[in-house]
Design an enzyme around this catalytic site. Structure first.
Site, PDB file in Angstrom:
ATOM      1  N   GLU A  79       5.160   3.054  -1.926  1.00 37.73           N
ATOM      2  CA  GLU A  79       5.446   3.500  -0.618  1.00 37.73           C
ATOM      3  C   GLU A  79       6.916   3.873  -0.366  1.00 37.73           C
ATOM      4  OE1 GLU A  79       2.392   2.045   2.530  1.00 37.73           O
ATOM      5  OE2 GLU A  79       3.717   0.343   2.150  1.00 37.73           O
ATOM      6  N   HIS A  98      10.522  -1.623   5.586  1.00 30.32           N
ATOM      7  CA  HIS A  98       9.168  -1.587   5.774  1.00 30.32           C
ATOM      8  C   HIS A  98       8.489  -2.858   5.701  1.00 30.32           C
ATOM      9  CE1 HIS A  98       5.002  -0.485   6.007  1.00 30.32           C
ATOM     10  NE2 HIS A  98       4.788  -0.954   4.516  1.00 30.32           N
ATOM     11  N   HIS A 168      -1.771  -1.886   9.237  1.00 28.63           N
ATOM     12  CA  HIS A 168      -0.637  -1.976   8.064  1.00 28.63           C
ATOM     13  C   HIS A 168       0.392  -2.639   8.672  1.00 28.63           C
ATOM     14  CE1 HIS A 168       1.484   0.736   4.880  1.00 28.63           C
ATOM     15  NE2 HIS A 168       1.685  -0.538   4.869  1.00 28.63           N
TER      16      HIS A 168
END
Lengths: 239, 239, 239, 239
Positions: A79, A98, A168
């Site tokens: 990612e 993240h 997520h």
């Protein structure tokens, strides 16, 4: 030819990885990057590794298309496009986190908007968009694994401090490693407190102007948090 | 004559016991087993002991009727039939975890179905049956202490990743020790997050296809989690 | 003339003090006692001290009126009458725990009855009375500081495993130190799980017969818990 | 000319800083002060630093207008006026804690009043005002950064043990460091328990007279808590 990044910046990036783990923001998953301080068209991030385990030798430089400058022959975070595409779209962003911080997950899958419950999270007053990957790519594994998904996420966050990602996690940005880490930690704390307060009844959030003033004020205090967070990480390493 | 199981497999089983404790999935109760890698008609599990205390010398081989291959003269887990009967019924299962992880208990005794709230627990998309021991045996101590109760539980879980057990706990399976441990940890995390989200309002779970894609994607990442979990356990032992 | 209590019993009482702290059942407040194994008309408990800090030299023998056998010239727990009066009223009781475990407090001040949500807390099936000190003594500091208040609490608990105390805490008894400690730990765990489950919807508790069978079964497993709890305490002392 | 403060008082202030961190009352933010024991017109507090990191050399003496007696050339807490103005208004106050303890935040932004759920927090029976900085200063960063804001907060707390601050945190006072620390820890614990109890249904709080009697009783027990809290801090420093 690009110069080497500042050793102090690299050192802070390694510490930031461990702080995010120690503070419960990441587990084996999640990552943090920093824009290269000598070349704004590059960013630095660990190879594919749990943040708590990252050391100096694991750091890799990427261009803004998220290709490694030098191929190291080991896997990268799938990612990493979250990072590259945000750096591309937002020149003022210096660091990106993240994560799947637990308290944030419910806010990505219910109608509750994350709002600033106290001065520590005044930065939430800017508004917290929710990115739904279905709008861009239909059915997926939920992961932002391509440049175009990264670009879609970058459009969703725009110039705001963070974005929630449905089913997520979340992504936070900052004008420094310290600011990005701070925002991750206090966004998660705000989520936990807001959840509890909402169960108790109607919540009086900060007014918009209060949130803005608190956020500006908070920007001058990162060193005080960082000194504590870094000491914890160093103590743990010594044990 | 059966060969000795791989030393690496046994080492992983000991580590898995400690990981499950460190991650809050088991306390003094609960257990994990692995199918013998040289003889699919056998499985290996600790003698009757708190998982955190299990060492190499405590491992015992059982046949699929859950009789020890060599009698060691010490007590075994009374619920070892959970393991034996699932291995018997499901040839693809390589590892079984049984636990009373706190966040899972409420889902076994209320009408809420455990469903995937984020990509980390996409495997829940396969559906989570709830085993009620009353349907098989009427009034009991709730424990799966006989082959026939084990067989009933094996029928309940079928080919799914996990089963909740009313008023008792849960059982997870995997194609490897790593997968079974991963499922135990993220099923418990999902339960905690889902509980909170449901109190906040209507929850948007992963779509079926998203859950399936996320589960498939997750299958390639166990080594990253395991590296962290194993390091924690080793650090604790050194302290 | 009374013989000295068994050194092993005294050792277990010291360990039990530390286990109750390590498991979050007591903080600086709360206490555990054991009936003297050579003289049922006596019991042993620490002098006035936080349980985590109790050592061999802090143990004091009391008669069942809660007078010290030998005056040590240091303060005693003001609520020792909880212990003496229960030993007086219930000859089968060998150990008593008094605590303010956080998860139990809400059950003493709301209409929710503490009931067994899983097999680990089957002993709750006996019923959990709630003692309201107002019924005996009107307005007080809530503390059981006199023989008559202790006797009132003893009447309230009767022959049951535990009693909740409104606006104060709880008291558990056992046929051994291990059973009393087990009941304290799993009553608190049950309270935490029941609270969560009730927020999720209607809860299916263990049937009465299931609870009774589970409680009887659980009685044979204290050594497995204790081995873990004791190891944790010893590891902490070594660090 | 003012004499030096008692070394024992300074030592306790350093320990109190670390206790508040260890007990989860402060993180990098928050502070504790004590009135000078030789000069009631002065108070002592750390320079601008996370409480966990405070050492002897970081303590600074301030007059009640919150000017340092000796300028040290390093930043001070911008909210030190909370302390100075309360000492000015309330001669009986010897110690002041300001914190953002998580469980207290929801009570400052909802309609729920913090009330004593058990004897440990009987001091809440005096009533807990909520300070809204808007009433004094309109839109702000929420921080009490001026003498006049400090004076407004001092008027809000009056002679009570604590005040909640909307969208910010809380401030507690005491007749000793031990009492102020105790009130901070058990106010936060009460908030956590009350939140849970209110979700379960109607809560029976302590009656006013019970609260008053419990608070008076609690005043004699600070040494028992402090011995435990101090030991924890010392153990952590040794590790």
């Amino acid at each position: 030819m690009t110069q080497t990044a500042s050793p102090e910046l690299l050192r802070q990036l390694v510490i930031a990885n461990k702080i995010l783990y120690d503070q419960g923001i990441v587990d084996a998953m999640g990552h943090i990057s920093v824009r290269h301080d000598k070349d704004p068209e590059r960013y630095i991030m660990s190879r594919h590794l749990a943040p708590a385990l990252v050391g100096d030798a694991d750091l890799v430089a990427f261009d803004l298309d998220s290709n490694p400058i030098v191929e190291i022959g080991k896997p990268y975070y799938s990612e990493r496009f979250i990072h590259g595409e945000i750096y591309k779209a937002q020149p003022a962003v210096i660091s990106v986190v993240h994560c799947h911080a637990p308290s944030l997950i419910p806010f990505g899958v219910t109608k509750s908007s994350l709002r600033p419950i106290y001065h520590m999270s005044g930065f939430l007053g800017a508004g917290v968009p929710v990115f739904d990957i279905r709008g861009t790519a239909g059915m997926t594994s939920m992961l932002v694994r391509t440049p175009s998904l990264g670009a879609a996420l970058a459009r969703s966050i725009g110039d705001k401090p963070m974005v929630l990602m449905r089913g997520h996690g979340a992504t936070m940005v900052g004008g420094s490693i310290q600011q990005a880490v701070y925002r991750a930690i206090y966004a998660a704390m705000n989520a936990s407190l807001q959840m509890q307060a909402q169960l108790m009844g109607e919540v009086e959030f900060l007014a918009q102007e209060e949130a803005d003033l608190a956020a500006a004020q908070g920007d001058s205090t990162y060193h005080r948090h960082w000194a504590l967070w870094e000491k914890r990480v160093r103590d743990l390493e010594r044990m």
